[in-house]
Design a protein around this motif. Structure first.
Motif, PDB file in Angstrom:
ATOM      1  N   ALA A 349       9.446 -62.261 -32.403  1.00 29.36           N
ATOM      2  CA  ALA A 349       9.136 -60.720 -31.231  1.00 29.36           C
ATOM      3  C   ALA A 349      10.287 -61.192 -30.640  1.00 29.36           C
ATOM      4  O   ALA A 349      11.400 -60.682 -29.988  1.00 29.36           O
ATOM      5  N   ILE A 350      10.648 -62.480 -30.008  1.00 31.01           N
ATOM      6  CA  ILE A 350      11.439 -62.810 -29.125  1.00 31.01           C
ATOM      7  C   ILE A 350      12.869 -63.148 -29.079  1.00 31.01           C
ATOM      8  O   ILE A 350      13.885 -61.920 -28.807  1.00 31.01           O
ATOM      9  N   ARG A 351      13.313 -63.017 -30.749  1.00 33.78           N
ATOM     10  CA  ARG A 351      14.338 -62.842 -31.435  1.00 33.78           C
ATOM     11  C   ARG A 351      14.753 -61.332 -31.785  1.00 33.78           C
ATOM     12  O   ARG A 351      15.579 -61.614 -31.828  1.00 33.78           O
ATOM     13  N   SER A 352      13.872 -60.664 -32.239  1.00 35.43           N
ATOM     14  CA  SER A 352      13.535 -59.192 -32.120  1.00 35.43           C
ATOM     15  C   SER A 352      14.150 -58.497 -30.943  1.00 35.43           C
ATOM     16  O   SER A 352      15.271 -57.082 -31.109  1.00 35.43           O
ATOM     17  N   TYR A 353      13.891 -58.810 -29.732  1.00 38.72           N
ATOM     18  CA  TYR A 353      15.560 -58.496 -28.605  1.00 38.72           C
ATOM     19  C   TYR A 353      16.325 -59.304 -28.152  1.00 38.72           C
ATOM     20  O   TYR A 353      17.669 -58.590 -28.351  1.00 38.72           O
ATOM     21  N   VAL A 354      16.633 -60.666 -28.359  1.00 38.89           N
ATOM     22  CA  VAL A 354      17.616 -61.168 -27.821  1.00 38.89           C
ATOM     23  C   VAL A 354      18.400 -61.031 -29.030  1.00 38.89           C
ATOM     24  O   VAL A 354      20.136 -61.083 -28.798  1.00 38.89           O
ATOM     25  N   ASN A 355      18.168 -60.675 -30.255  1.00 40.93           N
ATOM     26  CA  ASN A 355      19.310 -60.222 -31.197  1.00 40.93           C
ATOM     27  C   ASN A 355      19.835 -59.229 -31.485  1.00 40.93           C
ATOM     28  O   ASN A 355      21.024 -59.175 -32.433  1.00 40.93           O
ATOM     29  N   THR A 356      19.571 -58.958 -29.779  1.00 44.96           N
ATOM     30  CA  THR A 356      20.593 -57.631 -30.478  1.00 44.96           C
ATOM     31  C   THR A 356      21.204 -57.432 -29.233  1.00 44.96           C
ATOM     32  O   THR A 356      22.290 -56.696 -29.109  1.00 44.96           O
ATOM     33  N   GLN A 357      22.114 -58.918 -29.352  1.00 43.78           N
ATOM     34  CA  GLN A 357      23.004 -59.356 -27.965  1.00 43.78           C
ATOM     35  C   GLN A 357      24.315 -60.181 -29.484  1.00 43.78           C
ATOM     36  O   GLN A 357      23.506 -60.511 -30.395  1.00 43.78           O
ATOM     37  N   ALA A 358      25.710 -59.873 -28.902  1.00 48.39           N
ATOM     38  CA  ALA A 358      26.161 -60.887 -29.441  1.00 48.39           C
ATOM     39  C   ALA A 358      25.570 -61.996 -29.609  1.00 48.39           C
ATOM     40  O   ALA A 358      25.367 -62.524 -28.324  1.00 48.39           O
ATOM     41  N   SER A 359      26.681 -62.993 -30.855  1.00 49.64           N
ATOM     42  CA  SER A 359      25.696 -63.871 -30.993  1.00 49.64           C
ATOM     43  C   SER A 359      25.802 -65.257 -30.120  1.00 49.64           C
ATOM     44  O   SER A 359      25.149 -66.248 -30.121  1.00 49.64           O
ATOM     45  N   ALA A 360      27.338 -65.376 -28.949  1.00 48.21           N
ATOM     46  CA  ALA A 360      27.792 -65.604 -28.238  1.00 48.21           C
ATOM     47  C   ALA A 360      25.731 -66.205 -27.587  1.00 48.21           C
ATOM     48  O   ALA A 360      25.387 -67.152 -26.763  1.00 48.21           O
ATOM     49  N   VAL A 361      26.133 -65.258 -27.090  1.00 48.18           N
ATOM     50  CA  VAL A 361      25.203 -64.990 -25.346  1.00 48.18           C
ATOM     51  C   VAL A 361      23.447 -65.540 -26.267  1.00 48.18           C
ATOM     52  O   VAL A 361      22.762 -65.788 -25.531  1.00 48.18           O
ATOM     53  N   ALA A 362      23.401 -64.292 -27.828  1.00 48.15           N
ATOM     54  CA  ALA A 362      22.332 -64.678 -28.434  1.00 48.15           C
ATOM     55  C   ALA A 362      21.278 -66.113 -27.814  1.00 48.15           C
ATOM     56  O   ALA A 362      21.266 -66.755 -27.931  1.00 48.15           O
ATOM     57  N   ALA A 363      22.489 -67.046 -28.928  1.00 53.07           N
ATOM     58  CA  ALA A 363      22.680 -68.056 -29.107  1.00 53.07           C
ATOM     59  C   ALA A 363      22.428 -69.056 -27.876  1.00 53.07           C
ATOM     60  O   ALA A 363      21.495 -69.868 -27.625  1.00 53.07           O
ATOM     61  N   GLU A 364      22.254 -68.581 -27.257  1.00 57.19           N
ATOM     62  CA  GLU A 364      22.338 -69.455 -25.541  1.00 57.19           C
ATOM     63  C   GLU A 364      21.127 -68.884 -24.934  1.00 57.19           C
ATOM     64  O   GLU A 364      20.364 -70.202 -24.651  1.00 57.19           O
ATOM     65  N   LEU A 365      20.524 -68.309 -24.937  1.00 47.79           N
ATOM     66  CA  LEU A 365      19.069 -68.145 -24.678  1.00 47.79           C
ATOM     67  C   LEU A 365      18.056 -68.494 -25.098  1.00 47.79           C
ATOM     68  O   LEU A 365      17.245 -68.485 -25.050  1.00 47.79           O
ATOM     69  N   LEU A 366      18.017 -67.822 -26.968  1.00 50.26           N
ATOM     70  CA  LEU A 366      17.273 -68.561 -27.529  1.00 50.26           C
ATOM     71  C   LEU A 366      17.736 -69.947 -27.405  1.00 50.26           C
ATOM     72  O   LEU A 366      15.697 -70.602 -27.255  1.00 50.26           O
ATOM     73  N   SER A 367      18.285 -70.903 -27.367  1.00 47.96           N
ATOM     74  CA  SER A 367      18.605 -72.078 -26.749  1.00 47.96           C
ATOM     75  C   SER A 367      17.222 -72.179 -25.625  1.00 47.96           C
ATOM     76  O   SER A 367      16.785 -73.414 -25.601  1.00 47.96           O
ATOM     77  N   ALA A 368      17.589 -71.711 -24.760  1.00 53.49           N
ATOM     78  CA  ALA A 368      16.318 -71.861 -23.780  1.00 53.49           C
ATOM     79  C   ALA A 368      15.243 -71.140 -24.506  1.00 53.49           C
ATOM     80  O   ALA A 368      14.088 -71.882 -23.442  1.00 53.49           O
ATOM     81  N   TYR A 369      15.354 -70.318 -24.386  1.00 51.92           N
ATOM     82  CA  TYR A 369      13.991 -69.499 -24.314  1.00 51.92           C
ATOM     83  C   TYR A 369      12.562 -70.363 -25.233  1.00 51.92           C
ATOM     84  O   TYR A 369      11.334 -70.285 -25.773  1.00 51.92           O
ATOM     85  N   LEU A 370      13.700 -70.849 -26.732  1.00 54.36           N
ATOM     86  CA  LEU A 370      12.339 -71.259 -27.577  1.00 54.36           C
ATOM     87  C   LEU A 370      12.586 -73.001 -28.246  1.00 54.36           C
ATOM     88  O   LEU A 370      12.490 -73.661 -28.888  1.00 54.36           O
ATOM     89  N   SER A 371      13.306 -73.044 -26.823  1.00 54.75           N
ATOM     90  CA  SER A 371      13.351 -74.861 -26.799  1.00 54.75           C
ATOM     91  C   SER A 371      11.268 -75.816 -26.546  1.00 54.75           C
ATOM     92  O   SER A 371      10.713 -74.547 -26.650  1.00 54.75           O
ATOM     93  N   ASP A 372      11.521 -76.701 -26.751  1.00 52.56           N
ATOM     94  CA  ASP A 372       9.868 -76.738 -27.012  1.00 52.56           C
ATOM     95  C   ASP A 372       9.214 -77.248 -26.128  1.00 52.56           C
ATOM     96  O   ASP A 372       7.941 -77.120 -25.593  1.00 52.56           O
ATOM     97  N   SER A 373      10.421 -77.479 -24.896  1.00 46.31           N
ATOM     98  CA  SER A 373       9.456 -77.167 -23.467  1.00 46.31           C
ATOM     99  C   SER A 373       9.241 -75.954 -23.075  1.00 46.31           C
ATOM    100  O   SER A 373       8.568 -75.487 -22.790  1.00 46.31           O
ATOM    101  N   ALA A 374      10.043 -75.173 -23.054  1.00 50.11           N
ATOM    102  CA  ALA A 374       9.971 -73.562 -22.732  1.00 50.11           C
ATOM    103  C   ALA A 374       8.668 -72.993 -23.280  1.00 50.11           C
ATOM    104  O   ALA A 374       7.723 -72.571 -23.023  1.00 50.11           O
ATOM    105  N   LEU A 375       8.069 -73.194 -24.937  1.00 46.64           N
ATOM    106  CA  LEU A 375       7.442 -72.469 -25.519  1.00 46.64           C
ATOM    107  C   LEU A 375       6.046 -73.527 -25.271  1.00 46.64           C
ATOM    108  O   LEU A 375       5.200 -72.957 -25.649  1.00 46.64           O
ATOM    109  N   ALA A 376       5.878 -74.339 -25.015  1.00 48.06           N
ATOM    110  CA  ALA A 376       5.126 -75.205 -24.697  1.00 48.06           C
ATOM    111  C   ALA A 376       4.210 -74.606 -22.899  1.00 48.06           C
ATOM    112  O   ALA A 376       2.451 -74.466 -22.107  1.00 48.06           O
TER     113      ALA A 376
END
Length: 437
Positions: A349-376
């Motif tokens: 569900a998170i990726r369905s929004y973030v992946n609407t963006q250019a790959s460079a931006v999406a990769a940076e945001l997903l690294s923040a949103y889906l890190s172990d500490s963030a998901l915890a």
């Protein structure tokens, strides 16, 4: 000591001088130092101290205790933008404690993000070059947060938008505008933008809505701040059911706040082409909702008629900054309480929004949103029956940075059906990080 004469020199062995306080409380001899790294790099902060007895360490970030960070050195294996901040350490013994000076961790944008920003700047300059002088004056606005907040989920005839109107552009100008949008959003985001325009056009051609209020022509493009290859500015793409605030060259690369809504809700055909703009987001929350109904703690105690943090401020534009996320007490269920299969649905569900963006931006945001500490520290919940097919259903994903809401509402033009309002916000990076206290 170095001892020398005409025949040469020799260096003595080192002698260590340790300085302790009179009462044995700790003294810091080497402070942690500021560092600047790129996303994904490893970084360590270290401190040296002396004192009587056993020394204990507790590292902090921005004044908040870091769990498990209790050694003289604190290491981050793969830095995300969320890790940027002030790091210090409290060193203590049985007779006292001392706090180190704060060391700033700056997380720079990746080279891919910088390259992307430069490409968007070039495409923006090309687009502006096709405009008349008066159009350029309409398209380019000075940077002001209050100006950036002028977007809405209502049609532009009801709430004015920034920028030049799509319906006022020539064929040549639309071609340059489409190139700009594709460069800024990537292929997936461009297809989404086209689909949202088609949905608004279908409201006119298929469902009889007024072309003075609805239609593809009621989309807008604006630059807030001076477009630059490296300095901050904001590309705002907005209209009825689509708004993206694409920050370039600032502390954060982000398109948030990003509003997606759609009517008609699903698949439709326009001029022989079949569209389904929000298929990815609708499917992701349909699957997530079905899973969440198995968890008693996932259902909110409240009901929600719309998204909480959309364009529902005064004048039906975006509300004031910063948003009061802490005021929302209906939190749902911790991500960690879900099965691994259902955790994957949250990530989808998170990726369905973030992946609407250019790959460079999406990769940076997903690294923040889906890190172990963030998901915890992420929670998820729903109101209603857990479906996306009936009015009153509502979903929310809330993390340290990411905030996504999905609301099912009654149809407006297609009054016998439903339609969707959704919002993706970033608690740190909205408007490029300009929406924080």
């Amino acid at each position: 000591m170095v001892v020398s004469n005409s025949g040469g020199s020799t260096t003595s062995a080192e002698a260590t001088l340790s300085v302790s306080s009179a009462d044995g409380s700790p003294v810091i001899s080497r402070q942690p130092t500021a560092q600047t790294v790129s996303v994904g790099a490893a970084v360590s902060f270290s401190v040296s101290a002396t004192g009587s007895g056993t020394l204990a360490y507790q590292w902090r970030k921005d004044g908040a205790t870091l769990s498990g960070a209790t050694a003289a050195t604190h290491t981050l294996a793969a830095v995300t933008t969320d890790d940027a901040g002030q790091y210090d350490v409290v060193v203590s013994t049985g007779v006292g404690s001392v706090t180190s000076s704060a060391a700033t961790l700056t997380v720079s944008s990746t080279s891919a993000v910088a390259t992307h920003a430069a490409a968007v700047h070039s495409a923006m300059e090309t687009f502006l070059g096709t405009l008349s002088t008066s159009q350029q004056g309409t398209a380019q606005l000075g940077w002001a947060l209050d100006s950036a907040r002028r977007w809405s989920n209502l049609p532009a005839s009801m709430v004015a938008r920034n920028g030049v109107k799509w319906g006022d552009l020539s064929t040549v100008q639309k071609t340059a505008a489409r190139s700009l949008i594709t460069t800024a959003l990537g292929d997936t985001g461009n297809a989404l933008h086209l689909g949202m325009q088609a949905a608004d056009e279908a409201l006119v051609s298929t469902y009889g809505a007024s072309s003075g209020t609805y239609g593809a022509g009621h989309s807008y493009i604006a630059a807030l701040g001076t477009p630059s290859a490296s300095d901050f500015w904001l590309l705002q793409l907005t209209g009825h059911h689509f708004t993206a605030n694409l920050a370039m060259g600032g502390a954060y690369a982000s398109p948030t706040p990003l509003f997606l809504g759609v009517e008609p809700k699903g698949s439709f055909t326009l001029s022989g082409t079949t569209w389904d703009p929000m298929q990815a987001q609708r499917s992701a929350f349909a699957n997530l909702g079905a899973a969440l109904t198995a968890y008693a703690g996932a259902r909110f105690s409240k009901t929600y008629g719309d998204v909480l943090f959309g364009a529902n401020g005064s004048g039906s534009i975006d509300g004031s900054c910063p948003r009061s996320y802490a005021s929302v007490t209906d939190l749902g269920l911790a991500y960690s309480s879900l099965s691994s299969t259902d955790q994957a649905l949250v990530q989808t569900a998170i990726r369905s929004y973030v992946n609407t963006q250019a790959s460079a931006v999406a990769a940076e945001l997903l690294s923040a949103y889906l890190s172990d500490s963030a998901l915890a520290s992420t929670s998820v919940g729903y109101a209603g029956t857990g479906t996306v097919t009936a009015k009153g259903n509502y979903f929310r994903i809330a993390g340290p940075r990411v905030w996504i809401e999905f609301s099912v509402q009654s149809g407006v033009i297609v009054s016998s059906d439903i339609h969707f309002h959704t919002i993706w916000r970033d608690k740190l990076a909205d408007y490029g990080g300009k929406c924080v206290s």
